[in-house]
Design a protein around this motif. Structure first.
Motif, PDB file in Angstrom:
ATOM      1  N   GLN A  12       0.823  -1.195   0.000  1.00  0.00           N
ATOM      2  CA  GLN A  12       0.000   0.000   0.000  1.00  0.00           C
ATOM      3  C   GLN A  12       0.864   1.255   0.000  1.00  0.00           C
ATOM      4  OE1 GLN A  12       0.320  -2.082   2.568  1.00  0.00           O
ATOM      5  NE2 GLN A  12      -0.207  -1.153   4.532  1.00  0.00           N
ATOM      6  N   VAL A  55     -13.647   3.787  -8.062  1.00  0.00           N
ATOM      7  CA  VAL A  55     -13.815   2.568  -7.258  1.00  0.00           C
ATOM      8  C   VAL A  55     -14.770   1.635  -7.998  1.00  0.00           C
ATOM      9  CG1 VAL A  55     -14.576   1.584  -5.074  1.00  0.00           C
ATOM     10  CG2 VAL A  55     -13.457   3.828  -5.100  1.00  0.00           C
ATOM     11  N   THR A  92      -7.792  -4.196  -3.511  1.00  0.00           N
ATOM     12  CA  THR A  92      -7.469  -3.774  -2.149  1.00  0.00           C
ATOM     13  C   THR A  92      -6.952  -4.926  -1.296  1.00  0.00           C
ATOM     14  OG1 THR A  92      -9.221  -2.107  -2.344  1.00  0.00           O
ATOM     15  CG2 THR A  92      -8.338  -2.511  -0.156  1.00  0.00           C
ATOM     16  N   HIS A 111      -9.668  -0.094  -6.877  1.00  0.00           N
ATOM     17  CA  HIS A 111      -9.631   1.370  -6.892  1.00  0.00           C
ATOM     18  C   HIS A 111      -8.522   1.883  -7.799  1.00  0.00           C
ATOM     19  CE1 HIS A 111      -6.002   1.574  -4.376  1.00  0.00           C
ATOM     20  NE2 HIS A 111      -6.538   0.614  -3.645  1.00  0.00           N
ATOM     21  N   GLY A 151      -5.624   1.726  -0.295  1.00  0.00           N
ATOM     22  CA  GLY A 151      -6.301   0.908   0.694  1.00  0.00           C
ATOM     23  C   GLY A 151      -5.746   1.125   2.089  1.00  0.00           C
ATOM     24  N   LEU A 203     -10.807   3.330   2.093  1.00  0.00           N
ATOM     25  CA  LEU A 203      -9.910   3.855   1.072  1.00  0.00           C
ATOM     26  C   LEU A 203      -9.592   5.305   1.402  1.00  0.00           C
ATOM     27  CD1 LEU A 203     -11.796   2.509  -2.082  1.00  0.00           C
ATOM     28  CD2 LEU A 203      -9.926   1.393  -0.828  1.00  0.00           C
TER      29      LEU A 203
END
Length: 340
Positions: free
Chosen positions: A112, A254, A279, A309, A315, A335
């Motif tokens: 992430q 999204v 995610t 996304h 995420g 998110l």
């Protein structure tokens, strides 16, 4: 002297018999290993070549992670059991296992992005309501407990819309883009704009809305594709159509819902390559399972439900929640808007 001469051949014959028994045991053991590895090997070929796109091979490919687990167990057996151990057997099984693990490892490693502590967040959830059979009160409890901002519901007929309203969902999520005639609907705590059916060649229209978060407009698409067991070509065309939409949707996008696809399917990988991030994989949750969720003796086995996304979001958390009455687990994700 005579007795010793007679006994010697008997001892030698016993050794030869033992050797033959050992060879038969090794042959049988390796044959069993070969049988166990036949399906994982076939799944690896399909995964590497993308043969699942538009074909019934999409159905067994959902078992690819389980095939990798079988390969790991066989490799352990080949290394641990002396009668099975040989250079070529170890090399073949190790190569197969390494190839499978290499494809799976990235989804177990969090990657992430760093986001500012004060970044605006969007809390989303998706649930396949199983033609309205999902317990409406449980849905309301989920929305309240998770403080959901936007909820996408698939397989929601008119009766399901009414049941959710009676259970109090409209009080928590007063803004709605309802399309029971098209299968999916979107509920929101935040005002919605530009709502309606998505302009895409899918089996049934997908519902889309815009929502403003932190001063930015985020496009939300409630996804429900056709299923490969029913028509693999139609399923592929659905995901291909969504890929085309994703390429032109921008970073603040999204896509969430029931994709009827795992991360190993070629059409799903193409969708992700169009500018979206899963995610679960982003956060290292590579073995999430959302279906089937309504079996007493069988736990959920595969992940069909996802939150994807664009690059404008990152995420923060993701998880699955059980809702009585439906055969899918809900997916809840937080998110963050990661850039200005």
């Amino acid at each position: 002297m005579t007795e010793a001469a007679v006994d010697a051949p008997r001892a030698g014959g016993g050794n030869r018999a033992g050797g033959r028994t050992g060879r038969r045991g090794r042959t049988a053991g390796l044959l069993v290993c070969g049988v166990l590895l036949a399906v994982p090997s076939a799944l690896l070929v399909v995964r590497l070549t993308g043969l699942d796109a538009g074909t019934p091979l999409a159905v067994p490919l959902v078992l690819f992670p389980y095939g990798a687990a079988v390969s790991v167990l066989v490799l352990g057996a080949v290394l641990a059991v002396p009668v099975l151990r040989s250079r070529w057997a170890v090399a073949v099984v190790a190569l197969l296992t390494a190839a499978q693990v290499a494809l799976l490892v990235p989804r177990f490693v969090p990657h992430q992005q760093q986001v500012p502590a004060a970044a605006a967040e969007l809390r989303v959830a998706t649930l396949n309501a199983y033609v309205g059979r999902a317990d409406p009160r449980a849905v309301v409890r989920l929305v309240r407990a998770e403080r959901i901002d936007v909820l996408a519901v698939e397989e929601l007929p008119s009766a399901g819309v009414t049941a959710l309203a009676e259970a109090g969902l409209d009080e928590l999520l007063p803004y709605k883009e309802l399309h029971p005639e098209n299968d999916s609907s979107i509920y929101s705590r935040l005002p919605l704009t530009h709502g309606g059916p998505l302009d895409a060649d899918t089996a049934w229209p997908q519902t889309t809305v815009d929502v403003t978060v932190g001063g930015r407009t985020v496009r939300v698409v409630a996804v429900h594709t056709y299923y490969p067991l029913g028509d693999a070509d139609r399923w592929t065309r659905d995901l291909t159509a969504l890929s085309s939409v994703a390429r032109t949707s921008g970073p603040d996008t999204v896509f969430l819902g029931d994709f009827n696809a795992s991360l190993d399917h070629a059409p799903m990988r193409d969708l992700l390559a169009s500018g979206l991030t899963d995610t679960h994989a982003e956060l290292g949750r590579g073995w999430a399972r959302t279906w089937p969720a309504d079996r007493t003796l069988v736990p959920p086995l595969i992940q069909l439900d996802h939150v994807l996304h664009g690059s404008g979001l990152a995420g923060v958390s993701v998880g699955e929640r059980t809702v009585p009455g439906t055969d899918h687990r809900a997916v809840v994700a937080v998110l963050a808007l990661n850039r200005s």
